[in-house]
Scaffold this motif. Structure first.
Motif, PDB file in Angstrom:
ATOM      1  N   SER A  85       0.842  -1.212   0.000  1.00  0.00           N
ATOM      2  CA  SER A  85       0.000   0.000   0.000  1.00  0.00           C
ATOM      3  C   SER A  85       0.869   1.250   0.000  1.00  0.00           C
ATOM      4  CB  SER A  85      -0.937  -0.012   1.217  1.00  0.00           C
ATOM      5  OG  SER A  85      -1.761  -1.157   1.219  1.00  0.00           O
ATOM      6  N   LEU A  86       1.846   1.263  -0.878  1.00  0.00           N
ATOM      7  CA  LEU A  86       2.789   2.375  -0.897  1.00  0.00           C
ATOM      8  C   LEU A  86       2.119   3.680  -1.274  1.00  0.00           C
ATOM      9  CD1 LEU A  86       5.799   0.471  -2.425  1.00  0.00           C
ATOM     10  CD2 LEU A  86       5.865   1.790  -0.296  1.00  0.00           C
ATOM     11  N   LYS A  87       2.636   4.751  -0.683  1.00  0.00           N
ATOM     12  CA  LYS A  87       2.113   6.099  -0.904  1.00  0.00           C
ATOM     13  C   LYS A  87       3.233   6.980  -1.457  1.00  0.00           C
ATOM     14  CE  LYS A  87      -0.745   5.608   3.264  1.00  0.00           C
ATOM     15  NZ  LYS A  87      -1.060   6.190   4.596  1.00  0.00           N
ATOM     16  N   PRO A  88       2.880   8.051  -2.150  1.00  0.00           N
ATOM     17  CA  PRO A  88       3.926   8.958  -2.665  1.00  0.00           C
ATOM     18  C   PRO A  88       4.852   9.464  -1.552  1.00  0.00           C
ATOM     19  CG  PRO A  88       1.855   9.428  -3.749  1.00  0.00           C
ATOM     20  CD  PRO A  88       1.554   8.416  -2.679  1.00  0.00           C
ATOM     21  N   GLU A  89       4.319   9.642  -0.357  1.00  0.00           N
ATOM     22  CA  GLU A  89       5.147  10.126   0.746  1.00  0.00           C
ATOM     23  C   GLU A  89       6.132   9.076   1.262  1.00  0.00           C
ATOM     24  OE1 GLU A  89       1.804  10.224   0.509  1.00  0.00           O
ATOM     25  OE2 GLU A  89       0.844   9.902   2.471  1.00  0.00           O
ATOM     26  N   ASP A  90       6.062   7.859   0.754  1.00  0.00           N
ATOM     27  CA  ASP A  90       7.055   6.841   1.091  1.00  0.00           C
ATOM     28  C   ASP A  90       8.303   6.966   0.221  1.00  0.00           C
ATOM     29  OD1 ASP A  90       4.359   4.509   1.478  1.00  0.00           O
ATOM     30  OD2 ASP A  90       5.488   5.497   3.082  1.00  0.00           O
ATOM     31  N   THR A  91       8.261   7.852  -0.764  1.00  0.00           N
ATOM     32  CA  THR A  91       9.408   8.051  -1.648  1.00  0.00           C
ATOM     33  C   THR A  91      10.619   8.525  -0.856  1.00  0.00           C
ATOM     34  OG1 THR A  91       8.033   8.526  -3.572  1.00  0.00           O
ATOM     35  CG2 THR A  91      10.287   9.383  -3.584  1.00  0.00           C
ATOM     36  N   ALA A  92      11.730   7.805  -0.986  1.00  0.00           N
ATOM     37  CA  ALA A  92      12.943   8.120  -0.222  1.00  0.00           C
ATOM     38  C   ALA A  92      14.030   7.127  -0.611  1.00  0.00           C
ATOM     39  CB  ALA A  92      12.682   8.035   1.279  1.00  0.00           C
ATOM     40  N   VAL A  93      15.230   7.408  -0.136  1.00  0.00           N
ATOM     41  CA  VAL A  93      16.290   6.403  -0.170  1.00  0.00           C
ATOM     42  C   VAL A  93      16.174   5.604   1.124  1.00  0.00           C
ATOM     43  CG1 VAL A  93      18.759   5.962  -0.244  1.00  0.00           C
ATOM     44  CG2 VAL A  93      17.786   7.859  -1.569  1.00  0.00           C
ATOM     45  N   TRP A 113      26.011   0.608   8.213  1.00  0.00           N
ATOM     46  CA  TRP A 113      24.997   1.114   7.288  1.00  0.00           C
ATOM     47  C   TRP A 113      25.249   0.586   5.882  1.00  0.00           C
ATOM     48  CZ3 TRP A 113      20.829   4.206   8.510  1.00  0.00           C
ATOM     49  CH2 TRP A 113      20.818   4.744   9.805  1.00  0.00           C
ATOM     50  N   GLY A 114      24.165   0.377   5.150  1.00  0.00           N
ATOM     51  CA  GLY A 114      24.277   0.070   3.738  1.00  0.00           C
ATOM     52  C   GLY A 114      24.335   1.356   2.929  1.00  0.00           C
ATOM     53  N   GLN A 115      24.429   1.200   1.624  1.00  0.00           N
ATOM     54  CA  GLN A 115      24.588   2.367   0.745  1.00  0.00           C
ATOM     55  C   GLN A 115      23.243   2.990   0.371  1.00  0.00           C
ATOM     56  OE1 GLN A 115      24.482  -0.715  -0.301  1.00  0.00           O
ATOM     57  NE2 GLN A 115      23.129  -0.641  -2.092  1.00  0.00           N
ATOM     58  N   GLY A 116      22.159   2.276   0.626  1.00  0.00           N
ATOM     59  CA  GLY A 116      20.828   2.797   0.327  1.00  0.00           C
ATOM     60  C   GLY A 116      20.288   2.333  -1.012  1.00  0.00           C
ATOM     61  N   THR A 117      18.972   2.276  -1.086  1.00  0.00           N
ATOM     62  CA  THR A 117      18.298   1.933  -2.337  1.00  0.00           C
ATOM     63  C   THR A 117      17.109   2.871  -2.514  1.00  0.00           C
ATOM     64  OG1 THR A 117      17.305   0.119  -3.630  1.00  0.00           O
ATOM     65  CG2 THR A 117      16.829   0.145  -1.261  1.00  0.00           C
ATOM     66  N   GLN A 118      16.943   3.378  -3.723  1.00  0.00           N
ATOM     67  CA  GLN A 118      15.917   4.389  -3.993  1.00  0.00           C
ATOM     68  C   GLN A 118      14.552   3.735  -4.181  1.00  0.00           C
ATOM     69  OE1 GLN A 118      16.128   7.962  -4.331  1.00  0.00           O
ATOM     70  NE2 GLN A 118      13.887   7.750  -4.324  1.00  0.00           N
ATOM     71  N   VAL A 119      13.565   4.274  -3.492  1.00  0.00           N
ATOM     72  CA  VAL A 119      12.169   3.877  -3.683  1.00  0.00           C
ATOM     73  C   VAL A 119      11.399   5.106  -4.112  1.00  0.00           C
ATOM     74  CG1 VAL A 119      10.057   3.092  -2.543  1.00  0.00           C
ATOM     75  CG2 VAL A 119      12.246   1.992  -2.024  1.00  0.00           C
ATOM     76  N   THR A 120      10.735   5.015  -5.254  1.00  0.00           N
ATOM     77  CA  THR A 120       9.947   6.129  -5.770  1.00  0.00           C
ATOM     78  C   THR A 120       8.521   5.653  -6.004  1.00  0.00           C
ATOM     79  OG1 THR A 120      11.888   7.064  -6.866  1.00  0.00           O
ATOM     80  CG2 THR A 120       9.732   7.864  -7.573  1.00  0.00           C
ATOM     81  N   VAL A 121       7.569   6.349  -5.392  1.00  0.00           N
ATOM     82  CA  VAL A 121       6.161   5.988  -5.517  1.00  0.00           C
ATOM     83  C   VAL A 121       5.458   7.115  -6.266  1.00  0.00           C
ATOM     84  CG1 VAL A 121       4.065   5.299  -4.308  1.00  0.00           C
ATOM     85  CG2 VAL A 121       6.311   4.770  -3.320  1.00  0.00           C
ATOM     86  N   SER A 122       4.905   6.782  -7.403  1.00  0.00           N
ATOM     87  CA  SER A 122       4.221   7.785  -8.220  1.00  0.00           C
ATOM     88  C   SER A 122       2.730   7.811  -7.887  1.00  0.00           C
ATOM     89  CB  SER A 122       4.422   7.479  -9.700  1.00  0.00           C
ATOM     90  OG  SER A 122       3.851   6.232 -10.028  1.00  0.00           O
ATOM     91  N   SER A 123       2.150   8.984  -8.028  1.00  0.00           N
ATOM     92  CA  SER A 123       0.718   9.130  -7.700  1.00  0.00           C
ATOM     93  C   SER A 123      -0.161   8.872  -8.918  1.00  0.00           C
ATOM     94  CB  SER A 123       0.455  10.524  -7.156  1.00  0.00           C
ATOM     95  OG  SER A 123       0.873  11.484  -8.088  1.00  0.00           O
TER      96      SER A 123
END
Length: 123
Positions: A85-93, A113-123
């Motif tokens: 149930s991802l939301k646009p506000e979940d967009t982050a590394v 820490w890991g290097q991070g992975t990008q998550v982008t949620v479009s509306s």
């Protein structure tokens, strides 16, 4: 050498799902608390979820409770974050981290820490 490597990020539409993975190597994290944090552009890094390694105790930020699930596979030394149930506000590394002690919500207590992975949620 201790390494945490995240994977599984990507672009998804609102309402969709993603599963992030964090593979740990270089040492055993038995007894460590494994956490997920995220950082959006222009914002501070924030706590998302955490799980103790040996005991089944989990913690979630209120903003993701009921939508995200943290789990781990001890045999694979891997931690997962299932995001539904991802939301646009979940967009982050999204970052994976490991801590031996301390307040699980504070990024400062996590030593690895890991290097991070990008998550982008479009509306």
């Amino acid at each position: 050498q201790v390494q945490l490597v995240e994977s599984g990020g990507g672009l998804v539409q609102a309402g969709g799902s993603l599963r992030l993975s964090c593979a740990a190597s270089g040492r055993t994290f038995s007894g460590y608390r494994m956490g997920w944090f995220r950082q959006a552009p222009g914002k501070e890094r924030e706590f998302v979820a955490a799980k103790t390694w040996r005991v089944e105790i989990t913690y979630y930020a209120d903003s993701v409770k009921g939508r995200f699930t943290i789990s781990r596979d001890n045999a694979k030394n891997t931690v997962y974050l299932q995001m539904n149930s991802l939301k646009p506000e979940d967009t982050a590394v999204y970052f994976c981290a490991a801590a031996s002690t301390g307040n699980y919500q504070l990024a400062s207590v996590y030593a690895y820490w890991g290097q991070g992975t990008q998550v982008t949620v479009s509306s």
